[in-house]
Design a protein around this motif. Structure first.
Motif, mmCIF file in Angstrom:
data_model
loop_
_atom_site.group_PDB
_atom_site.id
_atom_site.type_symbol
_atom_site.label_atom_id
_atom_site.label_comp_id
_atom_site.label_asym_id
_atom_site.label_seq_id
_atom_site.Cartn_x
_atom_site.Cartn_y
_atom_site.Cartn_z
ATOM 1 N N TYR A 12 0.862 -1.194 0.000
ATOM 2 C CA TYR A 12 0.000 0.000 0.000
ATOM 3 C C TYR A 12 0.890 1.233 0.000
ATOM 4 O O TYR A 12 1.928 1.268 0.672
ATOM 5 C CB TYR A 12 -0.888 -0.025 1.242
ATOM 6 C CG TYR A 12 -1.422 1.322 1.689
ATOM 7 C CD1 TYR A 12 -2.602 1.850 1.152
ATOM 8 C CD2 TYR A 12 -0.762 2.061 2.658
ATOM 9 C CE1 TYR A 12 -3.096 3.076 1.572
ATOM 10 C CE2 TYR A 12 -1.240 3.282 3.087
ATOM 11 C CZ TYR A 12 -2.413 3.787 2.545
ATOM 12 O OH TYR A 12 -2.888 5.000 2.968
ATOM 13 N N LEU A 21 -2.823 0.270 -4.273
ATOM 14 C CA LEU A 21 -2.899 -1.028 -3.622
ATOM 15 C C LEU A 21 -2.395 -2.057 -4.625
ATOM 16 O O LEU A 21 -2.934 -2.165 -5.731
ATOM 17 C CB LEU A 21 -4.340 -1.354 -3.216
ATOM 18 C CG LEU A 21 -5.067 -0.305 -2.351
ATOM 19 C CD1 LEU A 21 -6.508 -0.726 -2.127
ATOM 20 C CD2 LEU A 21 -4.360 -0.107 -1.037
ATOM 21 N N ARG A 41 -17.598 5.012 -2.429
ATOM 22 C CA ARG A 41 -16.858 3.766 -2.287
ATOM 23 C C ARG A 41 -16.369 3.266 -3.644
ATOM 24 O O ARG A 41 -16.986 3.544 -4.675
ATOM 25 C CB ARG A 41 -17.747 2.671 -1.671
ATOM 26 C CG ARG A 41 -18.041 2.816 -0.193
ATOM 27 C CD ARG A 41 -19.282 2.025 0.184
ATOM 28 N NE ARG A 41 -20.489 2.613 -0.398
ATOM 29 C CZ ARG A 41 -21.642 1.997 -0.500
ATOM 30 N NH1 ARG A 41 -21.755 0.740 -0.093
ATOM 31 N NH2 ARG A 41 -22.681 2.598 -1.027
ATOM 32 N N ALA A 59 -5.431 -4.235 4.767
ATOM 33 C CA ALA A 59 -6.287 -3.250 5.448
ATOM 34 C C ALA A 59 -5.577 -2.613 6.633
ATOM 35 O O ALA A 59 -5.830 -1.458 6.980
ATOM 36 C CB ALA A 59 -7.580 -3.913 5.901
ATOM 37 N N LEU A 62 -3.232 0.761 5.989
ATOM 38 C CA LEU A 62 -3.750 2.088 5.678
ATOM 39 C C LEU A 62 -3.316 3.094 6.719
ATOM 40 O O LEU A 62 -3.206 2.792 7.909
ATOM 41 C CB LEU A 62 -5.277 2.064 5.604
ATOM 42 C CG LEU A 62 -5.918 1.159 4.554
ATOM 43 C CD1 LEU A 62 -7.414 1.401 4.507
ATOM 44 C CD2 LEU A 62 -5.304 1.369 3.190
ATOM 45 N N VAL A 69 -8.287 7.634 0.961
ATOM 46 C CA VAL A 69 -8.905 6.407 1.471
ATOM 47 C C VAL A 69 -9.225 6.541 2.955
ATOM 48 O O VAL A 69 -8.358 6.856 3.769
ATOM 49 C CB VAL A 69 -7.981 5.193 1.245
ATOM 50 C CG1 VAL A 69 -8.590 3.939 1.869
ATOM 51 C CG2 VAL A 69 -7.765 4.980 -0.249
ATOM 52 N N SER A 71 -11.219 3.936 4.630
ATOM 53 C CA SER A 71 -11.148 2.592 5.196
ATOM 54 C C SER A 71 -11.123 1.557 4.083
ATOM 55 O O SER A 71 -11.482 1.841 2.935
ATOM 56 C CB SER A 71 -12.339 2.329 6.132
ATOM 57 O OG SER A 71 -13.549 2.281 5.390
ATOM 58 N N LEU A 72 -10.710 0.350 4.428
ATOM 59 C CA LEU A 72 -10.683 -0.761 3.482
ATOM 60 C C LEU A 72 -11.217 -2.001 4.186
ATOM 61 O O LEU A 72 -10.733 -2.373 5.260
ATOM 62 C CB LEU A 72 -9.258 -1.012 2.985
ATOM 63 C CG LEU A 72 -9.045 -2.287 2.151
ATOM 64 C CD1 LEU A 72 -9.848 -2.229 0.858
ATOM 65 C CD2 LEU A 72 -7.566 -2.490 1.850
ATOM 66 N N VAL A 86 -13.424 -0.056 -0.709
ATOM 67 C CA VAL A 86 -12.593 1.071 -0.316
ATOM 68 C C VAL A 86 -13.503 2.271 -0.095
ATOM 69 O O VAL A 86 -14.106 2.790 -1.046
ATOM 70 C CB VAL A 86 -11.546 1.398 -1.399
ATOM 71 C CG1 VAL A 86 -10.653 2.557 -0.947
ATOM 72 C CG2 VAL A 86 -10.709 0.164 -1.731
#
Length: 405
Positions: A12, A21, A41, A59, A62, A69, A71-72, A86
């Motif tokens: 990442y 990513l 998203r 995840a 991040l 971004v 959150s993942l 995402v």
């Protein structure tokens, strides 16, 4: 039954207008990418890709300061499909594509997330005058994204100064700091840093050359001036796997003592000393009439296009091995690998470290640096650190995708 594609590693990287990513996969993956609103998203569905530790760990990588971004989340949406969701902080455009195997790399699936821009700003400023971007456009081949979006003509697969096919020896480029009209720091006894660094570099080369599977080259093997850019270029010409720059600097405080190891920092120095040393070392090129300031834009583009953070991570790992070994033979000025913007460390695909062997400005350490016994112990420590990194097989040639917008 067709075997599933395994995600073996994931990386990442986040920049001001671009997040990447990247997943290394055992074989090509079929995927679909779509965007949703309320909340914003990006949804990426991977067919026949099971959940794995490497994929789930993505995840956790991040960073809260990522401007794009939020959150993942990764989960199974159907028995045959793994879904990545995402959540975005701002409007963004996704671009997903597969990369074919090349040298040490296998198949890779990449999701690039670009900040939305007005149409008038799509082309990079200075595109026609940027020699790096001109290089990126040479011998390009269109990528083949498999998404439900219209493929972008701007995505190209390219190798940046690709190294020749994998050779047998693991090559270490050893850079003796300063040289010629640039003597470096000078101790109270008149010891010149350029002479100390060359003596240590020669000993280190001899030590590495005796190691099976390893070979060293000297960036300079005499008292000549070489620009900071020229030092990186010589390492690349030698197809080096690692770059080690040897120094014995002075410090503002005479009582400062001990050894340190530095890696590149994209965002500045991790301490006042690191910042001071980086500024001092980078000014060396002014002696050769070369300005560094006008290369900042090119460096930033390189950092984005080549995911240079992976190289920096490897540099820190390499530096940690070397620092641990040096700590057994000398006091450490800093207990951890420091990071600063040393120009000599800015090779985008060669893990690079700068070793401050001791402070020549300290009367006691100046005597140490002139000691054959200390130089030999220092060389043994650096060599052992390099071998530990080499034995960990954590190195690889970096080939990435460039966006030539």
């Amino acid at each position: 039954m067709i075997a599933a594609s395994q995600v073996t590693a994931a990386r990442y990287w986040a920049g001001p207008e671009h997040t990447r990513l990247a997943m290394e996969v055992s074989k090509p993956v079929k995927f679909r990418v779509s965007t949703l609103d309320a909340p914003r998203r990006i949804v990426m569905d991977l067919e026949d890709v099971p959940l794995s530790g490497a994929l789930n760990d993505l995840a956790t990588k991040l960073k809260s300061q990522d401007p794009l971004v939020k959150s993942l989340k990764i989960s199974r949406s159907t028995p045959q499909t793994t879904r990545m969701v995402v959540e975005l902080k701002a409007d963004a455009i996704p671009k997903a594509f597969m990369l074919v195997p090349s040298e040490q790399y296998g198949h890779r699936l990449v999701l690039d997330i670009h900040a939305s821009k007005p149409a008038g700003k799509i082309r990079e400023a200075g595109e026609h005058t940027d020699p790096l971007m001109a290089l990126l456009r040479k011998d390009i081949k269109p990528a083949a994204p498999q998404t439900n979006q219209k493929p972008s003509s701007n995505l190209v697969k390219t190798t940046i100064n690709p190294k020749p096919g994998r050779k047998q020896d693991f090559i270490v480029a050893i850079d003796a700091g300063h040289g010629g009209k640039d003597p470096g720091a000078i101790g109270s006894r008149g010891t010149m840093e350029k002479n100390i660094t060359l003596a240590i570099a020669r000993k280190l080369k001899a030590k590495i050359d005796r190691e099976p599977g390893m070979r060293a080259i000297l960036v300079r093997d005499g008292d000549q001036f070489i620009s900071l850019h020229g030092r990186r270029a010589k390492a690349r010409q030698a197809n080096a796997d690692l770059f080690v720059s040897i120094h014995a600097d002075a410090a503002p405080r005479r009582e400062a003592h001990g050894a340190s190891v530095y890696a590149l920092s994209e965002h500045g120095a991790t301490s006042t000393t690191a910042s001071w040393l980086a500024k001092k070392e980078n000014e060396v090129d002014l002696l050769g009439g070369i300005k560094l300031d006008d290369k900042d834009r090119y460096l930033k583009q390189t950092l984005i296009d080549l995911s240079m953070n992976a190289t920096i991570d490897d540099s820190v790992r390499l530096g940690s091995h070397v620092l641990n070994e040096i700590g057994s033979i000398n006091h450490l000025h800093k207990k951890n690998v420091e990071q600063a913007g040393f120009a000599v460390l800015k090779s985008p695909d060669i893990p690079s470290i700068l070793v401050e062997t001791a402070f020549i400005s300290n009367h006691t350490e100046e005597a140490k640096l002139n000691s054959e016994a200390y130089q030999n112990r220092l060389v043994d420590a650096i060599s052992t650190g390099l071998k530990r990194y080499y034995g960990g097989k954590s190195w690889k040639t970096r080939i990435d995708v460039a966006d030539t917008r």
